[in-house]
Design a protein around this motif. Structure first.
Motif, PDB file in Angstrom:
ATOM      1  N   SER A   1       0.817  -1.217   0.000  1.00 31.45           N
ATOM      2  CA  SER A   1       0.000   0.000   0.000  1.00 31.45           C
ATOM      3  C   SER A   1       0.842   1.255   0.000  1.00 31.45           C
ATOM      4  N   GLY A   2       1.932   1.224   0.764  1.00 32.02           N
ATOM      5  CA  GLY A   2       2.716   2.447   0.887  1.00 32.02           C
ATOM      6  C   GLY A   2       4.211   2.202   0.916  1.00 32.02           C
ATOM      7  N   THR A   3       4.964   3.116   0.301  1.00 31.03           N
ATOM      8  CA  THR A   3       6.429   3.057   0.366  1.00 31.03           C
ATOM      9  C   THR A   3       6.890   4.014   1.453  1.00 31.03           C
ATOM     10  N   LYS A   4       7.755   3.501   2.335  1.00 31.96           N
ATOM     11  CA  LYS A   4       8.284   4.361   3.385  1.00 31.96           C
ATOM     12  C   LYS A   4       9.809   4.350   3.269  1.00 31.96           C
ATOM     13  N   ILE A   5      10.410   5.518   3.351  1.00 31.98           N
ATOM     14  CA  ILE A   5      11.870   5.615   3.288  1.00 31.98           C
ATOM     15  C   ILE A   5      12.372   6.348   4.527  1.00 31.98           C
ATOM     16  N   TYR A   6      13.323   5.698   5.203  1.00 40.86           N
ATOM     17  CA  TYR A   6      13.940   6.278   6.401  1.00 40.86           C
ATOM     18  C   TYR A   6      15.377   6.632   6.060  1.00 40.86           C
ATOM     19  N   GLN A   7      15.762   7.832   6.395  1.00 43.88           N
ATOM     20  CA  GLN A   7      17.146   8.251   6.136  1.00 43.88           C
ATOM     21  C   GLN A   7      17.858   8.458   7.469  1.00 43.88           C
ATOM     22  N   ILE A   8      19.031   7.826   7.609  1.00 41.48           N
ATOM     23  CA  ILE A   8      19.787   7.980   8.861  1.00 41.48           C
ATOM     24  C   ILE A   8      20.059   9.462   9.109  1.00 41.48           C
ATOM     25  N   GLY A   9      19.751   9.876  10.314  1.00 34.39           N
ATOM     26  CA  GLY A   9      20.005  11.272  10.676  1.00 34.39           C
ATOM     27  C   GLY A   9      18.839  12.192  10.376  1.00 34.39           C
ATOM     28  N   ALA A  10      17.871  11.697   9.603  1.00 32.25           N
ATOM     29  CA  ALA A  10      16.754  12.583   9.237  1.00 32.25           C
ATOM     30  C   ALA A  10      15.393  11.979   9.603  1.00 32.25           C
ATOM     31  N   GLY A  11      15.333  10.643   9.800  1.00 34.91           N
ATOM     32  CA  GLY A  11      14.060   9.984  10.123  1.00 34.91           C
ATOM     33  C   GLY A  11      13.298   9.594   8.871  1.00 34.91           C
ATOM     34  N   VAL A  12      11.977   9.440   9.006  1.00 33.13           N
ATOM     35  CA  VAL A  12      11.156   9.026   7.859  1.00 33.13           C
ATOM     36  C   VAL A  12      11.029  10.227   6.913  1.00 33.13           C
ATOM     37  N   VAL A  13      11.611  10.085   5.721  1.00 35.24           N
ATOM     38  CA  VAL A  13      11.611  11.227   4.794  1.00 35.24           C
ATOM     39  C   VAL A  13      10.568  11.069   3.689  1.00 35.24           C
ATOM     40  N   LEU A  14       9.971   9.854   3.594  1.00 31.97           N
ATOM     41  CA  LEU A  14       8.919   9.667   2.589  1.00 31.97           C
ATOM     42  C   LEU A  14       7.942   8.585   3.034  1.00 31.97           C
ATOM     43  N   SER A  15       6.667   8.878   2.882  1.00 33.43           N
ATOM     44  CA  SER A  15       5.624   7.871   3.115  1.00 33.43           C
ATOM     45  C   SER A  15       4.513   8.196   2.127  1.00 33.43           C
ATOM     46  N   GLU A  16       4.462   7.409   1.068  1.00 39.14           N
ATOM     47  CA  GLU A  16       3.523   7.706  -0.030  1.00 39.14           C
ATOM     48  C   GLU A  16       2.892   6.406  -0.514  1.00 39.14           C
ATOM     49  N   PRO A  17       1.664   6.478  -1.054  1.00 40.91           N
ATOM     50  CA  PRO A  17       1.071   5.265  -1.617  1.00 40.91           C
ATOM     51  C   PRO A  17       1.962   4.654  -2.706  1.00 40.91           C
ATOM     52  N   SER A  18       2.052   3.312  -2.725  1.00 39.44           N
ATOM     53  CA  SER A  18       2.858   2.628  -3.750  1.00 39.44           C
ATOM     54  C   SER A  18       2.045   2.540  -5.038  1.00 39.44           C
ATOM     55  N   VAL A  19       1.835   3.667  -5.649  1.00 34.45           N
ATOM     56  CA  VAL A  19       1.014   3.720  -6.867  1.00 34.45           C
ATOM     57  C   VAL A  19       1.692   4.655  -7.876  1.00 34.45           C
TER      58      VAL A  19
END
Ligand code: ATP
Ligand code: MG
Length: 335
Positions: free
Chosen positions: A13-31
Motif C-alpha cells: 500500500s505504501g512506500t516508506k523511506i527512512y534516512q539515517i540522521g533525518a528519520g522518515v523522509v517519505l511515506s507515499e502510496p505505492s502507486v
C-alpha cells in the motif's frame, strides 16, 4: 559492505523511506500512473496517482506494482522507486546510497532477486536485506534482547506478518496474503449485498478508515457514493460502523486464528513470555478502532500498538541500519 544510509520499506500500500540522521523522509502510496503508449512516461506518482485508481483516464495506466508484498510489475516498481528516491535523497546522499531493504518473513530467493533487480535499476547495488518483523518490533519501541522475545502481528495492505522474534532473529513466523486490501474487497461485496450498491476500492478503503471499528457498540456514520445495481444510476447511502461490523469481525477473527496457530507451536518458555509481554501490533491496519480491546477479549492477551504503526518497519530499519553489529546479525546471507 558499506553501512546503510537509507532503509526502504516497499509496501503493497505504501512506500516508506527512512534516512539515517533525518528519520522518515517519505511515506507515499505505492502507486504510479504512466502513459499507456510510452510506458516510461510518468503521469502521476504516490498520492496523486492513488486518486486515479478506478477513474480510468484515456491513455493512462494506473499501477500498484507491489502486490501482496512482492514485485508484480518490475518496470512500474522501478519507475516508482526511482522517482521516490529522487524526491528525497539522491541529491543529498550522492547517487549510490547503501540501503537496508525490508522483506517479508520467509521471503524466498526468487522474490529477493526481484527486489534486487529493481534496486539495481535504481542504481543501488549495496543492499542489506532484512526480514521485516524484527524491524517492526524495534521500530515500535519495544526493547528486545536474546532472552526477551516479542510476538508481532503486522497487518499491512497486502500481507499480514505474524512472528515471534528475539534479537537473534525470527523464532517462528509466517507471512500470509491477507491484508487491508482483502478487507476492502470484502466490504465491496458486503455493501453490494446489503445496500444493492456497487462501490470502488477507494470508497471501500475510505469507508473502512472512517467508520470501521471493532467496538460493536460504535455507531459512527458516513455517507458513501456508488452505483445502484438495479438502475445503474449514482446513489448515496449512509453507512454506520455497526452496518459493516460483520465483515470486519470476520477479517480480524481470521488473523487472530492464524496468530493462535503460530503461538501454539512456540516453545513453552517463549509462550509464557508472550503472554506476559503482550503482542505488538503494527501496519496501517493496527490503527483500527477497538483492536486492543477486541484482541484482549478474543485471545486473553494484551495488545500494544505504537503511535504510527504503518511506519514501524521503516523506523526499525533505521535503528538496525545505524548498528553494524545488529545488522550483521540480522542481514540475510545470500549465496
Ligand atoms: N486509520 C486506519 N484505519 C484502518 N485501516 C487503515 C488506517 N490507516 C491505514 N489503514 C490501512 O492500512 C493498510 C496499509 O498499511 P501499511 O502501510 O502498513 O501497508 P504496507 O506496508 O504498504 O503493505 P504490506 O506490508 O502488506 O506490503 C491499508 O489497507 C490501509 O487502508
Ligand atoms: Mg508493510
Amino acid at each position: 559492505m558499506k553501512s546503510p544510509t537509507l532503509c526502504i520499506d516497499l509496501g503493497s500500500s505504501g512506500t516508506k523511506i527512512y534516512q539515517i540522521g533525518a528519520g522518515v523522509v517519505l511515506s507515499e502510496p505505492s502507486v504510479i500512473a504512466i502513459s499507456e503508449l510510452g510506458r516510461r512516461k510518468i503521469k502521476a506518482i504516490g498520492i496523486e496517482a492513488k486518486k486515479l485508481i478506478g477513474r480510468t483516464v484515456d491513455g493512462t495506466v494506473v499501477s500498484a506494482p507491489v502486490f501482496e508484498s512482492q514485485i508484480e510489475d518490475e518496470l512500474c516498481a522501478t519507475l516508482m522507486l526511482e522517482n521516490f528516491l529522487n524526491k528525497v535523497t539522491l541529491k543529498k546522499l550522492g547517487r549510490r546510497p547503501s540501503v537496508l531493504f525490508a522483506v517479508p518473513c520467509g521471503a524466498d530467493n526468487a522474490s529477493i532477486k526481484k527486489f534486487e533487480k529493481v534496486l539495481n535499476e535504481c542504481d543501488i547495488y549495496n543492499i542489506h536485506f532484512v526480514e521485516s518483523p524484527i524491524l517492526t518490533v524495534l521500530g515500535s519501541g519495544i526493547p528486545l534482547s536474546d532472552s526477551n522475545p516479542c510476538f508481532v502481528i503486522d497487518i499491512g495492505g497486502g500481507t499480514t506478518k505474524i512472528a515471534a522474534v528475539s534479537l537473534g532473529g525470527i523464532i517462528s513466523g509466517i507471512s500470509v496474503n491477507i491484508g487491508g486490501k482483502s478487507l476492502d474487497k470484502m466490504l465491496i461485496e458486503y455493501i453490494e449485498e446489503q445496500f444493492d450498491l456497487k462501490i470502488g476500492m477507494l470508497t471501500a478503503e475510505k469507508l473502512k478508515i472512517q467508520v470501521g471499528s471493532l467496538l460493536e457498540r460504535d455507531n459512527t456514520t458516513t455517507i458513501i457514493n456508488g452505483r445502484d445495481i438495479a438502475s445503474g444510476k449514482p446513489r448515496a447511502v449512509s453507512v454506520s460502523s455497526a452496518d459493516i461490523y460483520p465483515p470486519i469481525k470476520s477479517f480480524f477473527d481470521k488473523i487472530f486464528e492464524l496468530a493462535g496457530m503460530v503461538m501454539a507451536k512456540l516453545p513453552a518458555e517463549i509462550s509464557a513470555d508472550v503472554r506476559r509481554g503482550g503482542v505488538c501490533f503494527a501496519g496501517g491496519m493496527a490503527n483500527f478502532v477497538g483492536l486492543d480491546e477486541y484482541f484482549r477479549y478474543s485471545m486473553g492477551i494484551r495488545a500494544n500498538v505504537c503511535e504510527d504503526p504503518a511506519l514501524a518497519t521503516s523506523i526499525g530499519g533505521g535503528i538496525v541500519a545505524g548498528n553494524d553489529k545488529l545488522l550483521s546479525r540480522l542481514r540475510i546471507n545470500r549465496k
